[in-house]
Design a protein around this motif. Sequence first.
Motif, PDB file in Angstrom:
ATOM      1  N   GLN A 187      16.697   7.638  -7.773  1.00 33.56           N
ATOM      2  CA  GLN A 187      16.238   6.758  -8.842  1.00 33.56           C
ATOM      3  C   GLN A 187      15.850   5.406  -8.254  1.00 33.56           C
ATOM      4  O   GLN A 187      16.350   5.004  -7.202  1.00 33.56           O
ATOM      5  CB  GLN A 187      17.324   6.614  -9.913  1.00 33.56           C
ATOM      6  CG  GLN A 187      17.582   7.894 -10.734  1.00 33.56           C
ATOM      7  CD  GLN A 187      16.361   8.361 -11.547  1.00 33.56           C
ATOM      8  OE1 GLN A 187      15.456   7.575 -11.849  1.00 33.56           O
ATOM      9  NE2 GLN A 187      16.323   9.647 -11.865  1.00 33.56           N
TER      10      GLN A 187
ATOM     11  N   GLU B  74      15.334   1.308  -7.745  1.00 35.36           N
ATOM     12  CA  GLU B  74      16.247   0.165  -7.801  1.00 35.36           C
ATOM     13  C   GLU B  74      16.056  -0.556  -9.129  1.00 35.36           C
ATOM     14  O   GLU B  74      14.933  -0.703  -9.608  1.00 35.36           O
ATOM     15  CB  GLU B  74      15.930  -0.779  -6.637  1.00 35.36           C
ATOM     16  CG  GLU B  74      17.152  -1.406  -6.033  1.00 35.36           C
ATOM     17  CD  GLU B  74      16.781  -2.203  -4.801  1.00 35.36           C
ATOM     18  OE1 GLU B  74      17.165  -3.382  -4.727  1.00 35.36           O
ATOM     19  OE2 GLU B  74      16.079  -1.629  -3.923  1.00 35.36           O
ATOM     20  N   ASP B  75      17.168  -0.985  -9.686  1.00 31.87           N
ATOM     21  CA  ASP B  75      17.144  -1.643 -10.995  1.00 31.87           C
ATOM     22  C   ASP B  75      16.704  -3.104 -10.832  1.00 31.87           C
ATOM     23  O   ASP B  75      17.505  -3.961 -10.469  1.00 31.87           O
ATOM     24  CB  ASP B  75      18.554  -1.548 -11.600  1.00 31.87           C
ATOM     25  CG  ASP B  75      18.557  -1.875 -13.075  1.00 31.87           C
ATOM     26  OD1 ASP B  75      17.474  -2.184 -13.624  1.00 31.87           O
ATOM     27  OD2 ASP B  75      19.640  -1.808 -13.681  1.00 31.87           O
ATOM     28  N   THR B  76      15.425  -3.380 -11.067  1.00 32.22           N
ATOM     29  CA  THR B  76      14.891  -4.747 -10.888  1.00 32.22           C
ATOM     30  C   THR B  76      14.204  -5.193 -12.184  1.00 32.22           C
ATOM     31  O   THR B  76      13.849  -4.357 -13.022  1.00 32.22           O
ATOM     32  CB  THR B  76      13.838  -4.769  -9.756  1.00 32.22           C
ATOM     33  OG1 THR B  76      12.761  -3.891 -10.147  1.00 32.22           O
ATOM     34  CG2 THR B  76      14.421  -4.317  -8.432  1.00 32.22           C
TER      35      THR B  76
ATOM     36  N   HIS C 207      12.099  -2.976 -15.152  1.00 29.67           N
ATOM     37  CA  HIS C 207      12.299  -3.091 -16.597  1.00 29.67           C
ATOM     38  C   HIS C 207      10.985  -3.367 -17.315  1.00 29.67           C
ATOM     39  O   HIS C 207      10.718  -2.818 -18.379  1.00 29.67           O
ATOM     40  CB  HIS C 207      13.343  -4.174 -16.918  1.00 29.67           C
ATOM     41  CG  HIS C 207      14.743  -3.696 -16.697  1.00 29.67           C
ATOM     42  ND1 HIS C 207      15.584  -3.344 -17.725  1.00 29.67           N
ATOM     43  CD2 HIS C 207      15.424  -3.469 -15.554  1.00 29.67           C
ATOM     44  CE1 HIS C 207      16.739  -2.931 -17.219  1.00 29.67           C
ATOM     45  NE2 HIS C 207      16.671  -2.999 -15.889  1.00 29.67           N
TER      46      HIS C 207
ATOM     47  N   TYR D  91       8.986  -0.150 -17.408  1.00 30.68           N
ATOM     48  CA  TYR D  91       9.503   0.771 -18.441  1.00 30.68           C
ATOM     49  C   TYR D  91       9.130   0.278 -19.838  1.00 30.68           C
ATOM     50  O   TYR D  91       8.810   1.083 -20.720  1.00 30.68           O
ATOM     51  CB  TYR D  91      11.024   0.949 -18.298  1.00 30.68           C
ATOM     52  CG  TYR D  91      11.439   1.877 -17.164  1.00 30.68           C
ATOM     53  CD1 TYR D  91      10.493   2.392 -16.270  1.00 30.68           C
ATOM     54  CD2 TYR D  91      12.764   2.249 -16.985  1.00 30.68           C
ATOM     55  CE1 TYR D  91      10.877   3.229 -15.226  1.00 30.68           C
ATOM     56  CE2 TYR D  91      13.156   3.093 -15.951  1.00 30.68           C
ATOM     57  CZ  TYR D  91      12.209   3.576 -15.065  1.00 30.68           C
ATOM     58  OH  TYR D  91      12.581   4.403 -14.054  1.00 30.68           O
TER      59      TYR D  91
ATOM     60  N   THR E  11      13.130  10.299 -15.084  1.00 24.19           N
ATOM     61  CA  THR E  11      14.400   9.964 -15.745  1.00 24.19           C
ATOM     62  C   THR E  11      14.990  11.169 -16.480  1.00 24.19           C
ATOM     63  O   THR E  11      16.105  11.104 -16.981  1.00 24.19           O
ATOM     64  CB  THR E  11      14.209   8.826 -16.764  1.00 24.19           C
ATOM     65  OG1 THR E  11      13.237   9.244 -17.726  1.00 24.19           O
ATOM     66  CG2 THR E  11      13.749   7.544 -16.093  1.00 24.19           C
TER      67      THR E  11
END
Length: 365
Positions: A13, A15-17, A21, A24, A37
Amino acid sequence: MKNKAAQPPHEQQPEDTPELHRLYADFKDNHLNPLWTQTANLMPPHPKPEAVAHVWDWEALYKMAVRSGDLVPVGRGGERRAIGLSNPGLTGRAYISPTLWAAVQYLGPGENAPEHRHTQNAFRFVIEGEGVWTVVDGDPVRMSRGDLLLTPGWKFHGHQNIATEPMVWLDGLDIPFGKQMDIGFFEFGPEVVSDLSTPDLSRAERLWGHPSIRPLSSLDDEPSSPLPAYRWVHTDAALREQLLLEEEGRDVTLSKGHAAIRFINPTTGKDVLPTMRCQFHRLRSGAKSVSARDVGSSVLQVFEGSGHVTLGGKRYDLKKGDIFVVPSWIEWSVEAAVEKANPYLDLFQFSDAPIMEKLNFAKSV
Ligand code: GTQ
Ligand code: FE2
């Protein structure tokens, strides 16, 4: 994205950046939905049905059908006093499986269910009672105990009860499949069935109801069976003879003490309806069916006798009238009780196997 090649693909998955966001959020605003996802959910290694195994108790169903008879009129608009069995895994939908509709339908003495027609294919199976005729394209078809009655798609049909007793039966239709595919058309017919006569045999049975014989005026294959009724005398005899032949040493049963038959379209030798398969099982006292697991879903109703079903590793008691669903790829087997009153466990079965086979999705172990 970081290199995480050592992990299984579904765990890779991003990287949460903040940028992710924003991406998405833009997907959402633009009516997009990424695969990564939900890959394992959309493409599982084997079928993981949302529908769950479940058994409905006939006594409870029957009592609620009677209460519906007291409270709910049958007529134009609602069309039928039919109560759909709703799979607990498919919440809010009156679907017993993703493809199949199963309902108990109640028609009181003297009542008439108006004629209509729809693209969806339908059949009725009668567990008990007498006195209802279903009029299929103007041809009155008697409905008696143990009979399988067909209403192929787009044929007008209505029901009338001429008896002094109510009648409750099982309906099977391909409503959920049709809904998902957006194939449905519907038309109203006469409010009172178009032929109020009550012959012992319908015209279509007089034409088609002779074993392995067909009229020379109709030699073409038909997608649905032209025979509107499969009578209990024939079903019972076929099952009885299978077990007698087994006793005489012939290898004709599915497994020891398990006789089984399929209802067929006499023009093709294949299934009675384009979307639904109808079969019947008889297990001798104490006999057990071979464990099965199939792609596609199945519904069974106990016609006579008692026993139990093992469904996805759980054991459920079965008695007369009980209805259970076998979701896709769930392992199941049935076993007849050893009881004096009934030498057999008799089960009616319908499934979406014709859909699975035609689309090349069928698979069994
Ligand atoms: O008897 O015509 O259970 O149209 C569902 C839809 C029964 C019927 C159902 C129908 C019918
Ligand atoms: Fe109908």
